[in-house]
Design an enzyme around this catalytic site. Sequence first.
Site, short mmCIF file in Angstrom:
data_model
loop_
_atom_site.label_atom_id
_atom_site.label_comp_id
_atom_site.label_asym_id
_atom_site.label_seq_id
_atom_site.Cartn_x
_atom_site.Cartn_y
_atom_site.Cartn_z
CE LYS A 61 -4.55 -1.63 0.22
NZ LYS A 61 -5.14 -0.60 -0.43
CB SER A 311 -0.69 -7.85 -1.19
OG SER A 311 -2.15 -9.04 -0.55
#
Length: 411
Positions: A61, A311
């Site tokens: 992110k 992720s």
Amino acid sequence: MTFSTPDTFRPVILDDVRGAQKMLSGVARMTAMEGSRHLSQLVGAPVLFKCENLQRTGSFKLRGAYVRIAGLRPEERAAGVVAASAGNHAQGVALASSLLGVRSTVFMPVGAPLPKVAATREYGADVRLYGQVVDETMAAAQDYAEATGAVFIHPFDHPDIIAGQGTVGLEILEQCPEVRTIVVGVGGGGLAAGIAVAVKAVRPDVQVIGVQAEGAAAYPPSLAAGRPVSIKAPVTMADGIKVGRPGDVPFKIIGDLLDEVRTVSEDALSSALLLCLERAKLVVEPAGASPVAALLSDPKSFRGPVVAVLSGGNVDPLLMQRILRHGMAAAGRYLSLRLRLTDRPGALAAMLGALTVLDANVLDVSHVRTDPRLGLTEVEVELQLETKGPEHCDQVAAALREAGYTVTVMG
């Protein structure tokens, strides 16, 4: 609910991703690529992990958040930024803002894990707890943006966010030039869209496959309808991809460029997280393990070499404990038995001795003496055992029966 700006719907192209990569130089790490022997054997081709769980803040992110905030005009930076997130986006925005000298306010749900709240504060954000679910938190952040003039940093629905996330795709092509399939988790779609833009522009032959949790799979019905549609009350342990509606910007990209979107069960997610921990020695959150869950669910359906994007690795320790128990149960590593014994001294010790020979670890024992089904001299014992897998479970139950015990295997 979405929050649009005039440039929200401009297209994202390869040059955007390459520009983001230059911008992120010295900010985001080029995370490691690690091979998985176990998955490679299952798939019949090399399988590698792209370890964004080892990125700064523990997820990808930071990439999109930094590119988005760095692209703000001076007057926008002066007004500060605001975001809403249960964890990963919050930390990415907080760190990106601190690095760029921009004031940040981050709204998080009241029940957000304490380690994630603490980390977001430590990265420099003013954290405000509001709402029980992310939708309520998101609405509060958007209200704050409208009232104060702060720029709302959406977690996935903006071209700059997508361009930043797409740098993961460029790194994959550099680190594994022979890649034929990339598997990536999908929530709102920013990461998958960014990777697809980067990879398909350079290597259109590479398959990009998205993965959603069955209980939070908004993309399959949306793709079938040709527009983003909402699903009610998404439910999954994978909070990083627990999104009830695709983003407008990533939806079009995913519809145009992704080869497929698959779904995985909660059991598969648990087993995938356990595999990452035990076999790869990597701490991965459930959303980050979703590509591994897809590989475990149908290993022979992937063209190799395969890169699975891990992720994120921001998982609350208490949730990790529950998930690991669930994963071990799904993998057949727990066995619950009910046995009847003669109620006499030494009977329980003899039975436990038999289990020692069978190499089964006893986790819990409980006695039942008052059930009307039991005879006057009988006692029922319930056992929770840790085993080595399904075959070992069958061996333990069979051996106890051969020893003369009445055994009931409980689900």
